[in-house]
Design a protein around this motif. Structure first.
Motif, PDB file in Angstrom:
ATOM      1  N   THR A 150     -14.443 -27.603   0.669  1.00 21.70           N
ATOM      2  CA  THR A 150     -14.982 -28.901   0.238  1.00 21.70           C
ATOM      3  C   THR A 150     -14.198 -29.431  -0.715  1.00 21.70           C
ATOM      4  N   GLU A 151     -14.172 -31.447  -0.101  1.00 20.49           N
ATOM      5  CA  GLU A 151     -13.502 -32.107  -0.853  1.00 20.49           C
ATOM      6  C   GLU A 151     -14.048 -32.440  -2.259  1.00 20.49           C
ATOM      7  N   PRO A 152     -13.806 -32.724  -3.069  1.00 23.75           N
ATOM      8  CA  PRO A 152     -14.413 -33.489  -4.064  1.00 23.75           C
ATOM      9  C   PRO A 152     -15.547 -33.883  -4.006  1.00 23.75           C
ATOM     10  N   ASP A 153     -15.923 -35.158  -3.338  1.00 21.11           N
ATOM     11  CA  ASP A 153     -17.282 -35.461  -3.069  1.00 21.11           C
ATOM     12  C   ASP A 153     -18.272 -34.220  -2.302  1.00 21.11           C
ATOM     13  N   GLY A 154     -17.984 -33.587  -2.372  1.00 21.22           N
ATOM     14  CA  GLY A 154     -18.688 -32.852  -1.561  1.00 21.22           C
ATOM     15  C   GLY A 154     -18.518 -31.784  -0.102  1.00 21.22           C
ATOM     16  N   SER A 155     -18.464 -32.730   0.546  1.00 20.02           N
ATOM     17  CA  SER A 155     -17.810 -33.028   1.822  1.00 20.02           C
ATOM     18  C   SER A 155     -17.162 -31.737   2.828  1.00 20.02           C
ATOM     19  N   PRO A 156     -17.471 -31.146   3.768  1.00 21.96           N
ATOM     20  CA  PRO A 156     -16.270 -30.194   3.954  1.00 21.96           C
ATOM     21  C   PRO A 156     -14.503 -30.454   4.443  1.00 21.96           C
ATOM     22  N   ARG A 157     -13.739 -29.910   4.046  1.00 20.41           N
ATOM     23  CA  ARG A 157     -12.254 -29.810   3.944  1.00 20.41           C
ATOM     24  C   ARG A 157     -12.318 -30.133   5.955  1.00 20.41           C
TER      25      ARG A 157
ATOM     26  N   TRP B  96     -17.638 -32.205  17.163  1.00 21.82           N
ATOM     27  CA  TRP B  96     -17.043 -33.240  17.363  1.00 21.82           C
ATOM     28  C   TRP B  96     -17.717 -34.763  16.516  1.00 21.82           C
ATOM     29  N   LYS B  97     -16.259 -35.406  16.534  1.00 19.47           N
ATOM     30  CA  LYS B  97     -16.475 -36.600  15.611  1.00 19.47           C
ATOM     31  C   LYS B  97     -16.030 -37.506  16.101  1.00 19.47           C
ATOM     32  N   THR B  98     -16.634 -38.716  15.905  1.00 22.83           N
ATOM     33  CA  THR B  98     -15.830 -40.242  16.391  1.00 22.83           C
ATOM     34  C   THR B  98     -15.388 -40.165  15.753  1.00 22.83           C
ATOM     35  N   GLY B  99     -13.543 -41.371  15.561  1.00 27.11           N
ATOM     36  CA  GLY B  99     -12.836 -42.278  15.212  1.00 27.11           C
ATOM     37  C   GLY B  99     -13.699 -42.868  13.520  1.00 27.11           C
ATOM     38  N   ALA B 100     -15.378 -43.304  13.895  1.00 28.85           N
ATOM     39  CA  ALA B 100     -15.365 -44.001  12.869  1.00 28.85           C
ATOM     40  C   ALA B 100     -16.145 -43.358  12.299  1.00 28.85           C
ATOM     41  N   GLU B 101     -16.585 -42.497  12.234  1.00 34.22           N
ATOM     42  CA  GLU B 101     -17.006 -41.220  11.386  1.00 34.22           C
ATOM     43  C   GLU B 101     -16.127 -40.695  11.199  1.00 34.22           C
ATOM     44  N   LEU B 102     -14.739 -40.026  11.632  1.00 35.09           N
ATOM     45  CA  LEU B 102     -13.380 -39.241  10.833  1.00 35.09           C
ATOM     46  C   LEU B 102     -13.186 -40.976   9.615  1.00 35.09           C
ATOM     47  N   GLU B 103     -13.236 -42.240   9.736  1.00 31.41           N
ATOM     48  CA  GLU B 103     -12.563 -43.140   8.970  1.00 31.41           C
ATOM     49  C   GLU B 103     -13.146 -42.997   7.402  1.00 31.41           C
ATOM     50  N   GLY B 104     -15.006 -42.797   8.266  1.00 35.67           N
ATOM     51  CA  GLY B 104     -16.086 -42.518   6.558  1.00 35.67           C
ATOM     52  C   GLY B 104     -15.754 -41.677   5.917  1.00 35.67           C
ATOM     53  N   MET B 105     -15.059 -40.649   6.286  1.00 35.32           N
ATOM     54  CA  MET B 105     -14.902 -39.427   5.606  1.00 35.32           C
ATOM     55  C   MET B 105     -14.442 -39.636   4.346  1.00 35.32           C
ATOM     56  N   SER B 106     -13.834 -38.385   3.464  1.00 34.79           N
ATOM     57  CA  SER B 106     -12.873 -38.482   2.608  1.00 34.79           C
ATOM     58  C   SER B 106     -11.479 -39.011   3.089  1.00 34.79           C
ATOM     59  N   LYS B 107     -11.217 -39.268   2.070  1.00 31.32           N
ATOM     60  CA  LYS B 107      -9.065 -39.610   2.065  1.00 31.32           C
ATOM     61  C   LYS B 107      -8.506 -39.050   2.652  1.00 31.32           C
ATOM     62  N   THR B 108      -8.330 -37.572   2.668  1.00 33.79           N
ATOM     63  CA  THR B 108      -8.163 -36.645   3.344  1.00 33.79           C
ATOM     64  C   THR B 108      -7.875 -36.484   4.981  1.00 33.79           C
ATOM     65  N   ALA B 109      -9.475 -36.635   5.269  1.00 24.19           N
ATOM     66  CA  ALA B 109      -9.605 -36.390   6.631  1.00 24.19           C
ATOM     67  C   ALA B 109      -9.071 -37.901   7.406  1.00 24.19           C
ATOM     68  N   LYS B 110      -8.689 -39.291   6.807  1.00 26.29           N
ATOM     69  CA  LYS B 110      -9.045 -40.141   7.239  1.00 26.29           C
ATOM     70  C   LYS B 110      -6.710 -40.161   7.046  1.00 26.29           C
ATOM     71  N   THR B 111      -6.166 -39.646   6.231  1.00 24.86           N
ATOM     72  CA  THR B 111      -4.868 -39.488   6.348  1.00 24.86           C
ATOM     73  C   THR B 111      -4.722 -38.374   6.977  1.00 24.86           C
ATOM     74  N   MET B 112      -5.557 -37.361   7.421  1.00 22.02           N
ATOM     75  CA  MET B 112      -4.733 -36.538   9.388  1.00 22.02           C
ATOM     76  C   MET B 112      -5.134 -37.659   9.776  1.00 22.02           C
ATOM     77  N   TYR B 113      -6.148 -37.840   9.754  1.00 25.12           N
ATOM     78  CA  TYR B 113      -6.818 -38.027  11.481  1.00 25.12           C
ATOM     79  C   TYR B 113      -5.701 -39.669  11.949  1.00 25.12           C
ATOM     80  N   ARG B 114      -5.255 -40.356  10.854  1.00 21.07           N
ATOM     81  CA  ARG B 114      -4.241 -41.333  11.292  1.00 21.07           C
ATOM     82  C   ARG B 114      -2.868 -41.119  11.964  1.00 21.07           C
ATOM     83  N   ARG B 115      -2.770 -39.524  10.786  1.00 19.34           N
ATOM     84  CA  ARG B 115      -1.483 -39.133  11.972  1.00 19.34           C
ATOM     85  C   ARG B 115      -1.627 -38.490  12.017  1.00 19.34           C
ATOM     86  N   TRP B 116      -2.787 -37.740  12.984  1.00 17.22           N
ATOM     87  CA  TRP B 116      -3.014 -36.655  14.189  1.00 17.22           C
ATOM     88  C   TRP B 116      -2.241 -38.055  15.718  1.00 17.22           C
ATOM     89  N   LEU B 117      -2.995 -39.397  15.456  1.00 12.21           N
ATOM     90  CA  LEU B 117      -2.704 -40.882  15.840  1.00 12.21           C
ATOM     91  C   LEU B 117      -1.071 -41.070  16.075  1.00 12.21           C
TER      92      LEU B 117
END
Length: 704
Positions: free
Chosen positions: A41-48, A127-148
């Motif tokens: 999990t991330e420091p905020d409790g969300s899954p990594r 399944w997660k939408t792009g908006a949901e990934l943007e609203g998750m942790s910084k790690t998730a947002k970074t991975m999402y943008r790198r994937w794009l």
């Protein structure tokens, strides 16, 4: 003499087997020590998030061919941001988001992404939408943008394909088993009891708060009724018998008299172009002459002075009066005629504008309806105004671009949005900023999550769904937000609470108009949304039913949970190495033989499954017991058979250390101690007195 080593032999246990695989360095630590095999999990409790497997379309345009133009919004991941992105405090200069020709071509498509979490098997992808990934942790947002960025570069083939290797979800063998303490939400019954207890505490406070509100509402209703009574209808001008001076009459008074009966040009409340919206089906009428305005004002006056005159005589009197008027007296009516000529030119421009297909869609007008509906939700109160940085001084350090619904409304009314996708991006920022700033799992996080889901569904259903549909605003199905039957525009008179609501667009329909006898069970879709379900199987339609759980979490905040122990097995997957082992339940493995092989190899006895009480009762009722009446035979055979059956059943009680029931024992024959489970008594050695011992020795010596 036993040594200390021999004494420790009893406590000796063989070491746990170390599982290795060809290709691993044996000098490294064992896999169990190198890999935790647990959800990270991330420091905020969300899954990594470990990786993004692929993506698929969420929605597709009704008028498209399945692969071309779509109806969904351009997601946050595909917005073209050629202008420099603002930094944490609104200054220019940060990194820029990716933008490509491919993304620009797919601005009208909305995707959702298949996510794999760290320490979770491919069996549990989400399944997660792009908006949901943007609203998750910084790690998730970074991975999402790198994937794009990888997608934009086009260096990896099959990057968008969400399919995975089938061997990744095929269990190869069970490596270990252990009890895991997991936190689960309460069941529906337990949650209902918990809610009842909470409502008892809040009911008294709500009653006290409602009384002053009701009084205030009654006062406002009475004041509104009084204001309506004060409004006077437009009456004719009493010119009297003297000379009439039209220059002394206010122009607005003349305009009201002319338009009191009916509007010469179509006017509809809430519509700035009746031709475009379908309320006006005829072209605009040509402007009237100034004399006709004079007739409309003076006809009641001449009719009052000449009550017996015919219509032709009245028209003759009006014509003579108009000819006798000088230019100064005719000036007000000439001005009315000039104003109507200008209005006619505007009406012609509106009619020409109404023929454009994009004008029929009216996306920004529909966006305003979505925003109005979202703002009416009680959960939207905290998003209507900007965040106060005095109360939250670190907000601008965490959030890149602050946004609120009030700012969105202001930009929408000032026509600063060129497309509905721009409007949607700003609204998504409101929810995403809330998720980024607040810890995952808190009540306000769940509120933003629910509002995000609610907005996405309405934005698709009320705005994007009408992109390629040539449907005028006056058509009832073009306005799914109105709380009347959309089949007949409310003419059936069915109350709102009895309407059948579409699970996607919230449009209401009466059973009478649909020619249905009863309401269907489960989710129901209207005739406008149902075709989209059958068009492409890979397309997922947003559902109001799916929002219920999100709203429940937002209402309850910290949902009560309980801890339970679940037996899980560490599974080695066929297509993956040992470092990708994951803990799974028996239902996830779905292979009893594999679990039995694991128990046999490790000399373990699996726990016997508990037999449900209803199953046990059902089996007992089906059993046929042997008694004297049903044993059959003659002479002593029925007695012997019934006794043998009873003794067999009694043996099962004694086998498990239980006493035989009295009723069963009465059928076993003569009662003996064997029917009771008693531990065998140890034989006590009799002690021989010393005198008896000496007498016995004397007898022995005499015999010798």
């Amino acid at each position: 003499v036993p040594s200390d080593d021999d004494a420790n032999l009893e406590d000796y246990q063989p070491p746990r087997p170390v599982f290795t695989e060809k290709g691993y360095d044996p000098n490294q630590l064992p896999l169990r020590e190198r890999f935790p095999f647990m959800l990270e999990t991330e420091p905020d409790g969300s899954p990594r998030i470990e990786l993004i497997v692929g993506r698929r379309l969420i929605d597709q345009g009704l008028g498209g061919d399945g692969g071309g133009k779509g109806e969904a919004a351009a997601p946050a991941e595909e917005e073209t941001t050629k202008s420099s992105k603002r930094g944490r405090r609104g200054k220019k200069g940060a990194a820029q988001s990716p933008t490509t020709k491919k993304e620009a071509a797919s601005d009208s498509l909305e995707y959702e992404y298949l996510i794999k979490y760290k320490g979770v098997s491919y069996l549990h992808l989400e399944w997660k939408t792009g908006a949901e990934l943007e609203g998750m942790s910084k790690t998730a947002k970074t991975m999402y943008r790198r994937w794009l960025k990888k997608l934009a570069a086009g260096t990896e083939e099959e990057l968008e394909n969400p399919e995975v290797d089938p061997s990744y979800i095929v269990p190869q063998k069970v490596v270990d088993e252990a009890d895991h303490e997991v936190t689960v939400e309460l069941s529906d019954k337990e949650l209902l009891e918990w809610e009842k207890e909470q409502k008892k505490d809040e009911s008294e406070e709500e009653d006290e708060e409602d009384e002053p509100k009701k009084k205030a509402d009654n006062k406002s209703d009475n004041a509104q009724a009084e204001e309506e009574q004060k409004k006077e209808p437009v009456d004719d001008i009493d010119f009297g018998d003297g000379e009439i001076n039209f220059t002394d009459i206010p122009m607005q008074r003349l305009r009201d008299i002319v338009s009191r009966e009916t509007n010469y040009y179509p006017v509809h409340k809430g519509s700035d172009n009746p031709y475009r919206d379908g309320y006006a089906t005829e072209p605009p009428k040509k402007p009237r002459a100034s004399y006709l305005f004079f007739q409309a004002v003076m006809r009641p006056h001449f009719h009052k002075r000449n009550p017996d005159a015919t219509q032709a005589e009245l028209m003759s009197l009006l014509g003579e009066a108009w000819r006798n008027m000088d230019d100064e007296q005719q000036a007000p009516f000439l001005q009315l005629a000039s104003e109507e000529s200008e209005r006619y030119e505007k009406e012609k421009a509106l009619l020409a504008k109404a023929q454009k297909p994009n004008e029929v869609w009216q996306p920004m007008r529909r966006c305003l309806k979505v925003l109005d509906h979202i703002a009416e939700d009680s959960f939207a109160d905290i998003f209507l105004e900007p965040v106060d940085t005095e109360d939250f001084p670190d907000y601008e350090d965490i959030v890149d671009q602050p946004m609120d619904l009030g700012t969105v409304r202001e930009k929408l009314l000032k026509k600063k949005y060129q497309a509905p996708e721009n409007f949607a991006r700003d609204v998504r920022k409101v929810w995403n900023n809330c998720k980024v700033y607040n810890q995952h799992g808190t009540q306000i996080w769940f509120v933003a999550d629910y509002m995000s889901k609610h907005f996405e569904r309405l934005f698709h259903a009320w705005v994007l769904q009408f992109r390629d549909r040539y449907l005028r605003w006056a058509h009832p199905k073009a306005r799914p937000w109105e709380l009347t039957c959309r089949q007949c525009d409310g003419k059936c008179g069915v109350p709102n609470e009895k309407l059948l609501i579409c699970d996607h667009c919230d449009a209401g329909y009466s059973l009478e108009c649909l020619k249905m006898s009863k309401q269907p069970s489960g989710a129901w879709h209207c005739s406008e949304c149902k075709p989209k379900l059958k068009k492409i199987k890979e397309i997922r339609l947003l559902s109001a039913t799916a929002e219920h759980s999100a709203r429940k979490k937002a209402e309850l905040g910290d949902i009560p949970k309980k801890k339970v122990k679940i037996l899980k097995y560490l599974v080695k997957w066929a297509g993956l190495g040992y470092e990708f082992c994951t803990w799974e339940t028996k239902d996830d493995i779905n292979d009893d033989k594999m679990i039995e092989d694991f128990h046999r190899l490790n000399n373990m006895t699996p726990d016997e499954p508990e037999l449900p009480q209803d199953t046990a009762d059902r089996l007992i009722k089906k059993m046929e017991h042997v008694s004297l009446d049903s044993a059959g035979g003659t002479t002593c055979i029925p007695d012997l058979r019934s006794q043998l059956y009873a003794q067999t059943r009694a043996f099962h009680f004694t086998k498990f250390g239980s006493n035989v029931p009295e009723k069963l024992a009465s059928f076993c024959g003569p009662r003996t101690s064997a029917l009771e489970h008693k531990p065998p008594k140890k034989e006590e050695s009799e002690e021989i007195p010393d005198e008896a011992k000496s007498a016995k020795e004397d007898l022995h010596m005499r015999d010798v």
